[in-house]
Design an enzyme around this catalytic site. Structure first.
Site, short mmCIF file in Angstrom:
data_model
loop_
_atom_site.label_atom_id
_atom_site.label_comp_id
_atom_site.label_asym_id
_atom_site.label_seq_id
_atom_site.Cartn_x
_atom_site.Cartn_y
_atom_site.Cartn_z
N ASP A 11 0.89 -1.17 0.00
CA ASP A 11 0.00 0.00 0.00
C ASP A 11 0.92 1.22 0.00
OD1 ASP A 11 -2.42 1.54 0.29
OD2 ASP A 11 -1.93 1.82 2.40
N SER A 12 0.32 2.41 -0.07
CA SER A 12 1.13 3.63 0.01
C SER A 12 1.59 3.90 1.45
CB SER A 12 0.28 4.82 -0.47
OG SER A 12 -0.89 4.91 0.32
N TYR B 132 -0.95 8.09 -2.70
CA TYR B 132 -1.06 7.63 -4.09
C TYR B 132 -2.26 8.28 -4.77
CZ TYR B 132 2.31 3.69 -4.10
OH TYR B 132 3.43 2.91 -4.09
N GLY B 133 -3.27 8.59 -3.99
CA GLY B 133 -4.53 9.08 -4.54
C GLY B 133 -4.41 10.36 -5.35
N CYS C 182 -4.26 -1.64 -1.90
CA CYS C 182 -4.46 -0.20 -2.11
C CYS C 182 -5.45 -0.06 -3.26
CB CYS C 182 -3.11 0.43 -2.48
SG CYS C 182 -3.23 2.14 -3.01
N ASN C 183 -6.51 0.69 -3.04
CA ASN C 183 -7.51 0.86 -4.10
C ASN C 183 -6.96 1.70 -5.25
OD1 ASN C 183 -10.54 0.06 -3.09
ND2 ASN C 183 -9.18 0.48 -1.39
N GLU D 9 -2.97 9.40 8.16
CA GLU D 9 -1.51 9.22 8.25
C GLU D 9 -0.88 10.19 9.26
OE1 GLU D 9 0.75 7.07 6.79
OE2 GLU D 9 -0.66 5.93 5.57
N CYS E 250 -11.03 2.73 0.06
CA CYS E 250 -9.63 3.05 0.36
C CYS E 250 -9.29 2.25 1.61
CB CYS E 250 -9.47 4.54 0.63
SG CYS E 250 -7.84 4.97 1.27
N THR E 251 -8.16 1.56 1.57
CA THR E 251 -7.85 0.65 2.68
C THR E 251 -7.47 1.39 3.97
OG1 THR E 251 -5.63 0.42 1.74
CG2 THR E 251 -7.22 -1.32 1.24
N HIS E 252 -7.29 2.71 3.87
CA HIS E 252 -7.07 3.48 5.10
C HIS E 252 -8.36 3.64 5.90
CE1 HIS E 252 -3.26 4.74 3.28
NE2 HIS E 252 -2.94 5.38 4.40
N1 DGL Z 1 -4.84 2.94 0.98
C1 DGL Z 1 -4.76 3.58 -0.31
C2 DGL Z 1 -5.99 3.27 -1.14
O1 DGL Z 1 -6.67 2.30 -0.83
C3 DGL Z 1 -4.44 4.99 -0.01
C4 DGL Z 1 -4.24 5.84 -1.14
C5 DGL Z 1 -3.36 7.01 -0.95
O2 DGL Z 1 -2.21 6.86 -0.58
O3 DGL Z 1 -3.84 8.10 -1.32
O4 DGL Z 1 -6.29 3.91 -2.11
#
Ligand code: DGL
Length: 275
Positions: A19-20, A51-52, A82-83, A162, A194-196
């Site tokens: 993931d990011s 990443y988004g 990560c989505n 974060e 989003c996995t966060h």
């Molecule tokens: N957990 C990532 C996702 O599911 C986070 C994306 C990010 O870093 O913006 O998209």
């Protein structure tokens, strides 16, 4: 390199996850609960977080490099937790690495799960990259035609999480403003795209007075992983080795969240894969 036995990875090899940042830990945690005998190698690309906000091309480039890193450490599966990367890079990874490992994303398992439910109106929240890709909407409509899908980008949530703003006035205010968006009225289920977001699942649920089903990919994806390992006769049967966590840049909050999910000391190292 991945060790192949009769063209198959070995059962004892670890599950690679990336993931990011801390988001994929929600998936890693669910995997530990469902598959306690599996060893994990986690990569959080904290140097490129979030990443988004990145282009699909950049996310593809990051995802390739991380996949190589996990394969060098013998991952029998690479799970894109990560989505944003699932929406932008998963097809590319499948084209380039399917002959070397099993790849799993976080969007397809959720779409398949939704086909077993009878929702007529579903909301999706996620990063700008995930939402602008239209991936959830397209896949849900293909799999479950006639469903109404409303998508909403909620870009402040990842940096907020974060930075450790999770159970306070700041996070409550941001969550409330986003989720009061009129487009979400009348939804029966909300996908945490989003996995966060499972980290703030309760606050999200509270905004809807706990009357909307919150679809959190972590358990659904862990279950898909279990089935995939079983079908490929790859469930670990031997002695479990320690989980390993790598980050591309050191952040205090990563350590805090990782300890919250994985109780006690964790084997966390910085991996300089970008220099
Ligand atoms: N957990 C990532 C996702 O599911 C986070 C994306 C990010 O870093 O913006 O998209």
């Amino acid at each position: 390199m991945v060790i192949f036995l009769n063209s198959q990875p070995l059962k004892a090899q670890p599950i690679g996850i990336f993931d990011s940042g801390v988001g994929g830990l929600t998936v890693a945690h669910a995997i530990k609960q469902i598959l306690p005998g599996e060893s994990l190698i986690y990569f959080g690309d904290t140097a490129h977080l979030p990443y988004g906000d990145k282009s699909a091309e950049s996310i593809k480039q990051y995802s390739r490099k991380i996949t190589e890193f996990l394969l060098e450490r013998d991952a029998k599966v690479v799970l894109v937790a990560c989505n944003s990367a699932s929406a932008s890079a998963f097809d590319t990874l499948k084209e380039e690495y399917s002959d070397r490992t099993i790849l799993i994303d976080v969007i397809d398992p959720v779409v398949s799960y939704l086909a077993t439910r009878n929702y007529s109106r579903i909301g999706v929240i996620g990063t700008k990259r995930t939402i602008s890709s239209g991936t959830y909407e397209a896949k849900i409509l293909k799999n479950t035609p006639g469903t109404s899908v409303v998508s909403l980008a909620t870009p402040l949530l990842v940096p907020m999480i974060e930075e450790g703003f999770i159970f306070d006035d700041i996070s409550n205010a941001i969550i409330r403003v986003y989720l009061s968006d009129p487009s979400l009225r009348g939804i029966e289920a909300l996908i945490l795209g989003c996995t966060h977001y499972p980290i703030i699942r309760n606050q999200i649920s509270k905004i809807f007075n706990f009357s909307v089903d919150i679809v959190d990919s972590a358990r659904i994806v862990a279950e898909t992983l279990r089935q995939t390992l079983e079908q490929n006769n790859l469930l670990s049967t031997g002695k479990k080795v320690n989980d390993q966590f790598f980050i591309s840049d050191y952040t205090t909050y990563f350590v805090k969240i990782a300890r919250m999910f994985f109780e006690g000391e964790i084997d966390l190292r910085k991996a300089d894969i970008w220099s």
